[in-house]
Design a protein around this motif. Structure first.
Motif, PDB file in Angstrom:
ATOM      1  N   ALA A 189       0.831  -1.196   0.000  1.00 27.60           N
ATOM      2  CA  ALA A 189       0.000   0.000   0.000  1.00 27.60           C
ATOM      3  C   ALA A 189       0.875   1.259   0.000  1.00 27.60           C
ATOM      4  N   PHE A 190       1.962   1.204   0.769  1.00 25.92           N
ATOM      5  CA  PHE A 190       2.896   2.331   0.812  1.00 25.92           C
ATOM      6  C   PHE A 190       3.535   2.553  -0.555  1.00 25.92           C
ATOM      7  N   LEU A 193       1.038   4.135  -2.845  1.00 29.49           N
ATOM      8  CA  LEU A 193       0.909   5.567  -2.589  1.00 29.49           C
ATOM      9  C   LEU A 193       2.069   6.329  -3.217  1.00 29.49           C
ATOM     10  N   LEU A 197       1.932   9.347  -6.106  1.00 28.52           N
ATOM     11  CA  LEU A 197       2.580  10.646  -5.911  1.00 28.52           C
ATOM     12  C   LEU A 197       3.583  10.930  -7.027  1.00 28.52           C
TER      13      LEU A 197
END
Length: 407
Positions: A189-190, A193, A197
Protein backbone atom coordinates in the motif's frame (compact mmCIF):
# COMPACT_ATOMS: atom_id res chain seq x y z
CA UNK A 1 28.53 1.22 -31.25
CA UNK A 2 32.07 -0.08 -31.72
CA UNK A 3 31.95 -3.58 -33.17
CA UNK A 4 35.68 -4.04 -32.60
CA UNK A 5 34.89 -4.29 -28.87
CA UNK A 6 32.86 -7.49 -29.26
CA UNK A 7 35.83 -9.88 -29.26
CA UNK A 8 37.59 -8.28 -26.26
CA UNK A 9 34.27 -8.58 -24.47
CA UNK A 10 34.10 -12.33 -25.06
CA UNK A 11 37.74 -12.73 -24.06
CA UNK A 12 37.11 -10.88 -20.79
CA UNK A 13 34.01 -12.99 -20.24
CA UNK A 14 36.08 -16.17 -20.61
CA UNK A 15 38.72 -14.81 -18.22
CA UNK A 16 36.03 -13.88 -15.69
CA UNK A 17 34.51 -17.37 -15.81
CA UNK A 18 37.94 -18.97 -15.47
CA UNK A 19 38.73 -16.73 -12.49
CA UNK A 20 35.38 -17.58 -10.90
CA UNK A 21 36.11 -21.29 -11.33
CA UNK A 22 39.54 -20.79 -9.74
CA UNK A 23 38.29 -18.94 -6.65
CA UNK A 24 35.42 -21.42 -6.37
CA UNK A 25 38.06 -24.10 -6.03
CA UNK A 26 39.58 -22.14 -3.16
CA UNK A 27 36.21 -21.50 -1.52
CA UNK A 28 32.65 -22.03 -2.76
CA UNK A 29 31.70 -18.78 -1.02
CA UNK A 30 34.27 -16.82 -3.02
CA UNK A 31 32.99 -18.36 -6.26
CA UNK A 32 29.38 -17.62 -5.36
CA UNK A 33 30.05 -13.99 -4.51
CA UNK A 34 32.09 -13.49 -7.68
CA UNK A 35 29.47 -14.92 -10.04
CA UNK A 36 26.63 -12.99 -8.40
CA UNK A 37 28.69 -9.81 -8.70
CA UNK A 38 29.25 -10.46 -12.39
CA UNK A 39 25.53 -11.00 -12.88
CA UNK A 40 24.55 -7.86 -10.98
CA UNK A 41 27.02 -5.73 -12.93
CA UNK A 42 25.82 -7.13 -16.26
CA UNK A 43 22.15 -6.51 -15.43
CA UNK A 44 22.72 -2.99 -14.14
CA UNK A 45 24.68 -1.99 -17.24
CA UNK A 46 22.26 -3.50 -19.75
CA UNK A 47 19.27 -1.81 -18.11
CA UNK A 48 21.04 1.36 -16.85
CA UNK A 49 19.38 0.62 -13.53
CA UNK A 50 20.60 2.77 -10.65
CA UNK A 51 19.26 4.10 -7.38
CA UNK A 52 20.76 7.60 -7.58
CA UNK A 53 18.75 8.13 -10.75
CA UNK A 54 15.51 8.05 -8.71
CA UNK A 55 16.19 11.57 -7.47
CA UNK A 56 18.20 12.84 -10.43
CA UNK A 57 15.70 11.88 -13.13
CA UNK A 58 12.73 13.22 -11.21
CA UNK A 59 14.52 16.51 -10.45
CA UNK A 60 15.99 17.25 -13.86
CA UNK A 61 13.57 15.43 -16.17
CA UNK A 62 10.35 14.97 -14.24
CA UNK A 63 10.56 11.40 -15.56
CA UNK A 64 9.16 8.62 -13.38
CA UNK A 65 10.23 5.61 -15.45
CA UNK A 66 13.13 4.63 -13.17
CA UNK A 67 11.40 5.44 -9.84
CA UNK A 68 8.41 3.29 -10.89
CA UNK A 69 10.75 0.44 -11.83
CA UNK A 70 12.45 0.72 -8.42
CA UNK A 71 9.03 0.44 -6.76
CA UNK A 72 8.41 -2.65 -8.91
CA UNK A 73 11.76 -4.10 -7.80
CA UNK A 74 10.94 -3.40 -4.15
CA UNK A 75 7.51 -5.01 -4.49
CA UNK A 76 8.83 -8.22 -6.05
CA UNK A 77 11.63 -8.52 -3.51
CA UNK A 78 9.25 -7.82 -0.63
CA UNK A 79 6.81 -10.58 -1.57
CA UNK A 80 9.45 -13.26 -2.12
CA UNK A 81 11.56 -12.33 0.91
CA UNK A 82 8.43 -12.31 3.09
CA UNK A 83 7.62 -15.84 1.91
CA UNK A 84 11.17 -17.01 2.66
CA UNK A 85 11.18 -15.39 6.09
CA UNK A 86 7.70 -16.70 6.93
CA UNK A 87 8.74 -20.24 6.01
CA UNK A 88 11.78 -19.96 8.29
CA UNK A 89 9.60 -18.54 11.08
CA UNK A 90 6.98 -21.29 11.10
CA UNK A 91 9.64 -23.98 10.93
CA UNK A 92 11.67 -22.57 13.80
CA UNK A 93 14.66 -21.76 11.60
CA UNK A 94 16.96 -18.76 11.62
CA UNK A 95 15.18 -16.05 9.62
CA UNK A 96 17.42 -14.97 6.73
CA UNK A 97 18.00 -11.30 6.05
CA UNK A 98 17.48 -10.12 9.61
CA UNK A 99 20.85 -8.36 9.60
CA UNK A 100 19.13 -5.78 7.37
CA UNK A 101 16.72 -4.85 10.17
CA UNK A 102 18.74 -1.87 11.36
CA UNK A 103 18.52 0.26 14.49
CA UNK A 104 16.71 3.54 13.84
CA UNK A 105 18.50 6.45 15.47
CA UNK A 106 19.71 9.96 14.71
CA UNK A 107 22.75 8.32 13.13
CA UNK A 108 20.39 6.73 10.60
CA UNK A 109 18.93 10.13 9.77
CA UNK A 110 22.29 11.92 9.56
CA UNK A 111 23.97 9.09 7.66
CA UNK A 112 21.18 8.82 5.08
CA UNK A 113 21.05 12.59 4.53
CA UNK A 114 24.82 12.91 4.15
CA UNK A 115 24.90 9.87 1.85
CA UNK A 116 22.15 11.40 -0.30
CA UNK A 117 24.13 14.61 -0.75
CA UNK A 118 27.25 12.60 -1.57
CA UNK A 119 25.64 10.48 -4.27
CA UNK A 120 24.50 13.62 -6.10
CA UNK A 121 27.97 15.16 -5.87
CA UNK A 122 29.54 11.92 -7.08
CA UNK A 123 26.98 11.25 -9.81
CA UNK A 124 26.15 7.78 -8.51
CA UNK A 125 25.37 5.71 -5.43
CA UNK A 126 27.43 2.85 -3.95
CA UNK A 127 26.53 0.23 -6.56
CA UNK A 128 26.30 2.95 -9.22
CA UNK A 129 29.87 4.05 -8.57
CA UNK A 130 31.03 0.50 -9.33
CA UNK A 131 29.01 0.26 -12.54
CA UNK A 132 29.97 3.77 -13.64
CA UNK A 133 33.63 2.84 -13.22
CA UNK A 134 33.01 -0.28 -15.29
CA UNK A 135 31.49 1.90 -18.02
CA UNK A 136 34.60 4.07 -18.16
CA UNK A 137 33.61 7.14 -16.15
CA UNK A 138 36.79 8.57 -14.66
CA UNK A 139 34.78 10.49 -12.05
CA UNK A 140 33.73 7.14 -10.56
CA UNK A 141 37.36 6.21 -9.88
CA UNK A 142 37.82 9.45 -7.92
CA UNK A 143 34.57 9.00 -6.03
CA UNK A 144 35.31 5.35 -5.24
CA UNK A 145 38.75 6.15 -3.82
CA UNK A 146 37.32 8.78 -1.49
CA UNK A 147 34.28 6.61 -0.72
CA UNK A 148 36.77 4.15 0.77
CA UNK A 149 38.62 6.88 2.69
CA UNK A 150 35.33 8.35 3.93
CA UNK A 151 34.31 4.89 5.15
CA UNK A 152 37.40 4.65 7.33
CA UNK A 153 36.75 8.13 8.74
CA UNK A 154 33.19 7.04 9.44
CA UNK A 155 34.08 3.87 11.34
CA UNK A 156 36.71 5.81 13.29
CA UNK A 157 34.12 8.40 14.39
CA UNK A 158 31.66 5.65 15.27
CA UNK A 159 33.95 4.60 18.13
CA UNK A 160 32.79 7.80 19.84
CA UNK A 161 29.36 8.30 18.27
CA UNK A 162 28.03 4.83 19.14
CA UNK A 163 28.25 5.76 22.83
CA UNK A 164 26.42 9.06 22.34
CA UNK A 165 22.73 9.93 22.41
CA UNK A 166 22.81 9.98 18.59
CA UNK A 167 23.09 6.19 18.58
CA UNK A 168 20.13 5.62 20.90
CA UNK A 169 17.31 4.02 19.00
CA UNK A 170 15.22 0.95 18.31
CA UNK A 171 14.59 -1.75 15.72
CA UNK A 172 11.20 -2.21 14.14
CA UNK A 173 10.51 -5.39 12.17
CA UNK A 174 6.96 -5.12 10.88
CA UNK A 175 6.03 -8.85 11.15
CA UNK A 176 6.75 -8.71 14.89
CA UNK A 177 3.81 -6.32 15.27
CA UNK A 178 1.49 -7.00 12.34
CA UNK A 179 2.33 -10.50 11.15
CA UNK A 180 3.71 -11.36 7.74
CA UNK A 181 0.62 -11.02 5.57
CA UNK A 182 -0.48 -7.66 6.98
CA UNK A 183 3.10 -6.37 6.80
CA UNK A 184 3.31 -7.20 3.10
CA UNK A 185 -0.04 -5.48 2.50
CA UNK A 186 1.13 -2.38 4.38
CA UNK A 187 4.32 -2.14 2.36
CA UNK A 188 2.51 -2.70 -0.93
CA UNK A 189 0.00 0.00 0.00
CA UNK A 190 2.90 2.33 0.81
CA UNK A 191 4.54 1.59 -2.55
CA UNK A 192 1.18 2.16 -4.25
CA UNK A 193 0.91 5.57 -2.59
CA UNK A 194 4.45 6.42 -3.69
CA UNK A 195 3.53 5.38 -7.24
CA UNK A 196 0.53 7.73 -7.27
CA UNK A 197 2.58 10.65 -5.91
CA UNK A 198 5.31 10.04 -8.50
CA UNK A 199 2.77 9.91 -11.34
CA UNK A 200 1.13 13.09 -10.07
CA UNK A 201 4.48 14.89 -10.01
CA UNK A 202 5.29 13.64 -13.52
CA UNK A 203 1.92 14.92 -14.77
CA UNK A 204 2.67 18.29 -13.20
CA UNK A 205 6.00 18.49 -15.02
CA UNK A 206 4.35 17.55 -18.31
CA UNK A 207 1.78 20.30 -17.81
CA UNK A 208 4.58 22.79 -17.09
CA UNK A 209 6.45 21.68 -20.21
CA UNK A 210 9.55 20.69 -18.21
CA UNK A 211 9.16 16.94 -18.68
CA UNK A 212 11.91 15.10 -20.57
CA UNK A 213 11.30 11.57 -21.81
CA UNK A 214 13.81 8.76 -21.32
CA UNK A 215 16.21 8.69 -24.24
CA UNK A 216 18.15 5.79 -25.74
CA UNK A 217 21.06 5.95 -28.12
CA UNK A 218 20.09 4.84 -31.63
CA UNK A 219 22.33 1.77 -31.46
CA UNK A 220 20.61 0.68 -28.23
CA UNK A 221 17.18 0.52 -29.87
CA UNK A 222 15.59 -2.37 -31.73
CA UNK A 223 16.97 -2.90 -35.22
CA UNK A 224 14.43 -2.82 -38.06
CA UNK A 225 13.41 -6.27 -39.25
CA UNK A 226 14.76 -6.83 -42.76
CA UNK A 227 12.93 -10.03 -43.54
CA UNK A 228 9.96 -11.07 -41.41
CA UNK A 229 9.64 -14.46 -43.10
CA UNK A 230 13.15 -15.70 -42.33
CA UNK A 231 15.05 -15.91 -39.07
CA UNK A 232 18.83 -16.22 -39.02
CA UNK A 233 20.09 -17.21 -35.58
CA UNK A 234 23.67 -16.17 -36.39
CA UNK A 235 22.87 -12.76 -37.86
CA UNK A 236 23.99 -9.43 -36.47
CA UNK A 237 20.33 -8.64 -35.77
CA UNK A 238 20.17 -11.64 -33.41
CA UNK A 239 23.43 -10.62 -31.70
CA UNK A 240 22.11 -7.08 -31.32
CA UNK A 241 18.90 -8.29 -29.70
CA UNK A 242 20.69 -10.46 -27.15
CA UNK A 243 23.77 -8.37 -26.31
CA UNK A 244 23.33 -4.77 -27.50
CA UNK A 245 19.69 -3.71 -27.22
CA UNK A 246 19.10 -1.84 -24.01
CA UNK A 247 16.85 -3.54 -21.50
CA UNK A 248 13.98 -1.63 -19.92
CA UNK A 249 14.19 -0.53 -16.30
CA UNK A 250 11.51 -3.12 -15.51
CA UNK A 251 13.54 -5.99 -16.96
CA UNK A 252 16.50 -4.71 -14.96
CA UNK A 253 14.36 -4.61 -11.82
CA UNK A 254 13.12 -8.18 -12.27
CA UNK A 255 16.61 -9.57 -12.91
CA UNK A 256 18.13 -7.59 -10.04
CA UNK A 257 15.49 -9.00 -7.71
CA UNK A 258 16.47 -12.49 -8.90
CA UNK A 259 20.14 -11.78 -8.13
CA UNK A 260 19.15 -10.32 -4.76
CA UNK A 261 17.19 -13.46 -3.89
CA UNK A 262 20.08 -15.69 -5.00
CA UNK A 263 22.30 -13.82 -2.54
CA UNK A 264 19.73 -14.13 0.26
CA UNK A 265 18.93 -17.81 -0.20
CA UNK A 266 22.55 -18.90 -0.56
CA UNK A 267 24.11 -16.80 2.21
CA UNK A 268 21.25 -16.09 4.62
CA UNK A 269 22.07 -12.40 4.32
CA UNK A 270 20.87 -9.65 2.04
CA UNK A 271 22.96 -7.88 -0.58
CA UNK A 272 25.28 -5.16 0.69
CA UNK A 273 27.99 -3.06 -0.94
CA UNK A 274 29.45 -0.32 1.22
CA UNK A 275 30.86 -2.14 4.27
CA UNK A 276 33.46 -3.68 1.98
CA UNK A 277 34.65 -0.19 1.06
CA UNK A 278 35.79 0.32 4.65
CA UNK A 279 38.17 -2.63 4.22
CA UNK A 280 39.34 -1.23 0.89
CA UNK A 281 40.01 2.09 2.59
CA UNK A 282 41.91 0.31 5.33
CA UNK A 283 44.13 -1.51 2.83
CA UNK A 284 44.79 1.74 0.96
CA UNK A 285 45.74 3.63 4.11
CA UNK A 286 47.98 0.78 5.27
CA UNK A 287 49.94 1.13 2.03
CA UNK A 288 50.84 4.64 3.24
CA UNK A 289 51.79 3.45 6.70
CA UNK A 290 48.62 4.51 8.50
CA UNK A 291 48.09 2.63 11.79
CA UNK A 292 44.52 1.35 12.10
CA UNK A 293 44.94 -0.27 15.51
CA UNK A 294 43.11 2.59 17.23
CA UNK A 295 39.91 2.05 15.23
CA UNK A 296 37.50 -0.41 16.81
CA UNK A 297 36.03 -1.55 13.50
CA UNK A 298 39.37 -3.02 12.45
CA UNK A 299 39.92 -4.80 15.78
CA UNK A 300 37.03 -7.27 15.54
CA UNK A 301 37.92 -10.89 14.81
CA UNK A 302 36.14 -10.67 11.45
CA UNK A 303 37.97 -7.51 10.36
CA UNK A 304 41.36 -8.79 11.52
CA UNK A 305 40.85 -11.94 9.46
CA UNK A 306 39.70 -10.03 6.36
CA UNK A 307 42.52 -7.50 6.54
CA UNK A 308 45.12 -10.26 7.02
CA UNK A 309 43.83 -12.52 4.24
CA UNK A 310 43.73 -9.76 1.62
CA UNK A 311 41.48 -8.59 -1.19
CA UNK A 312 41.18 -11.82 -3.17
CA UNK A 313 40.19 -13.85 -0.13
CA UNK A 314 37.37 -11.50 0.85
CA UNK A 315 34.00 -12.51 -0.57
CA UNK A 316 32.55 -8.98 -0.38
CA UNK A 317 35.51 -7.57 -2.31
CA UNK A 318 35.13 -10.19 -5.03
CA UNK A 319 31.42 -9.45 -5.40
CA UNK A 320 32.11 -5.72 -5.79
CA UNK A 321 34.92 -6.51 -8.22
CA UNK A 322 32.49 -8.77 -10.06
CA UNK A 323 30.02 -5.90 -10.40
CA UNK A 324 32.68 -3.76 -12.06
CA UNK A 325 33.88 -6.54 -14.36
CA UNK A 326 30.32 -7.57 -15.23
CA UNK A 327 29.67 -3.99 -16.26
CA UNK A 328 32.80 -3.90 -18.42
CA UNK A 329 31.79 -7.17 -20.10
CA UNK A 330 28.29 -5.87 -20.85
CA UNK A 331 29.73 -2.61 -22.22
CA UNK A 332 32.23 -4.40 -24.47
CA UNK A 333 29.73 -6.96 -25.77
CA UNK A 334 27.45 -4.07 -26.72
CA UNK A 335 30.33 -2.09 -28.24
CA UNK A 336 29.61 0.83 -25.94
CA UNK A 337 32.67 1.11 -23.68
CA UNK A 338 34.33 4.51 -23.71
CA UNK A 339 36.47 6.55 -21.35
CA UNK A 340 34.49 9.58 -20.19
CA UNK A 341 36.32 12.38 -18.41
CA UNK A 342 34.11 15.52 -18.38
CA UNK A 343 36.11 17.10 -15.56
CA UNK A 344 37.20 20.46 -14.35
CA UNK A 345 38.48 21.63 -10.97
CA UNK A 346 35.02 22.20 -9.48
CA UNK A 347 33.75 18.83 -10.66
CA UNK A 348 36.78 17.02 -9.23
CA UNK A 349 36.16 18.69 -5.87
CA UNK A 350 32.55 17.54 -6.13
CA UNK A 351 33.57 13.96 -6.87
CA UNK A 352 35.99 13.95 -3.92
CA UNK A 353 33.40 15.38 -1.54
CA UNK A 354 30.78 13.02 -2.95
CA UNK A 355 32.94 10.00 -2.22
CA UNK A 356 33.80 11.21 1.29
CA UNK A 357 30.17 12.00 2.09
CA UNK A 358 28.92 8.64 0.82
CA UNK A 359 31.57 6.69 2.72
CA UNK A 360 31.01 8.64 5.93
CA UNK A 361 27.23 8.62 5.63
CA UNK A 362 27.08 4.90 4.89
CA UNK A 363 29.00 4.06 8.04
CA UNK A 364 26.88 6.33 10.25
CA UNK A 365 23.66 5.07 8.65
CA UNK A 366 24.72 1.39 8.80
CA UNK A 367 24.60 0.99 5.06
CA UNK A 368 24.05 2.59 1.69
CA UNK A 369 21.30 2.61 -0.93
CA UNK A 370 21.60 -1.18 -1.09
CA UNK A 371 22.09 -2.42 2.48
CA UNK A 372 20.24 0.26 4.44
CA UNK A 373 17.55 1.00 1.83
CA UNK A 374 16.80 -1.80 -0.63
CA UNK A 375 17.75 -4.73 1.59
CA UNK A 376 16.11 -3.20 4.67
CA UNK A 377 12.83 -2.54 2.84
CA UNK A 378 12.85 -6.06 1.42
CA UNK A 379 13.15 -7.37 5.00
CA UNK A 380 10.22 -5.21 6.13
CA UNK A 381 12.29 -3.01 8.42
CA UNK A 382 11.11 0.47 9.33
CA UNK A 383 14.75 1.55 9.11
CA UNK A 384 14.55 1.20 5.32
CA UNK A 385 11.70 3.71 5.14
CA UNK A 386 13.49 6.16 7.43
CA UNK A 387 16.79 5.79 5.59
CA UNK A 388 15.09 6.11 2.21
CA UNK A 389 13.21 9.24 3.20
CA UNK A 390 16.29 11.09 4.39
CA UNK A 391 18.32 9.69 1.49
CA UNK A 392 15.92 11.39 -0.92
CA UNK A 393 15.97 14.62 1.10
CA UNK A 394 19.75 14.55 1.02
CA UNK A 395 19.65 13.83 -2.71
CA UNK A 396 17.41 16.83 -3.43
CA UNK A 397 19.66 19.02 -1.26
CA UNK A 398 22.70 17.66 -3.07
CA UNK A 399 21.26 18.49 -6.49
CA UNK A 400 20.51 22.04 -5.39
CA UNK A 401 24.12 22.39 -4.20
CA UNK A 402 25.41 20.89 -7.46
CA UNK A 403 23.39 23.45 -9.44
CA UNK A 404 24.40 26.35 -7.19
CA UNK A 405 28.14 25.64 -7.19
CA UNK A 406 28.23 24.08 -10.68
CA UNK A 407 29.83 20.88 -9.40
Amino acid sequence: MKKNQFYPGWILFAIAIAFTAYVNGVSHKLGLFTITGLGIGYVMQRSRFGFAGIVRKMHYMGNSSLPKAVLFLLSISLIVVAAIQYNAHINGLVIPGMSSVKTISMLTVIGAFVFGIGMMFAGGCASGTLTDLGEGYVRAAISLLFFCIGSVIGVAHLDTLKHSVLASGFKFYFPDYFGYFASVMLFLAFYGLMYLLIKKYEAKRKKEGSYISEGYEEWEKDLPIKNETEYNMFSFETYHKFFVKRWSFYIGGVLLSVMFLVVLTTTGKNWGVSTTFAYWGGWILQLFGVDLSGIGFFQTDKAIKIMANGFFNDSGSLRNLGIMVGTIIASLLAGGLSITKNMNFRKVIGYILGGLFMGYGARLGSGCNIGAFYSALSSMSLSGIVFGGFLILGGVTGLKLVDKFKL
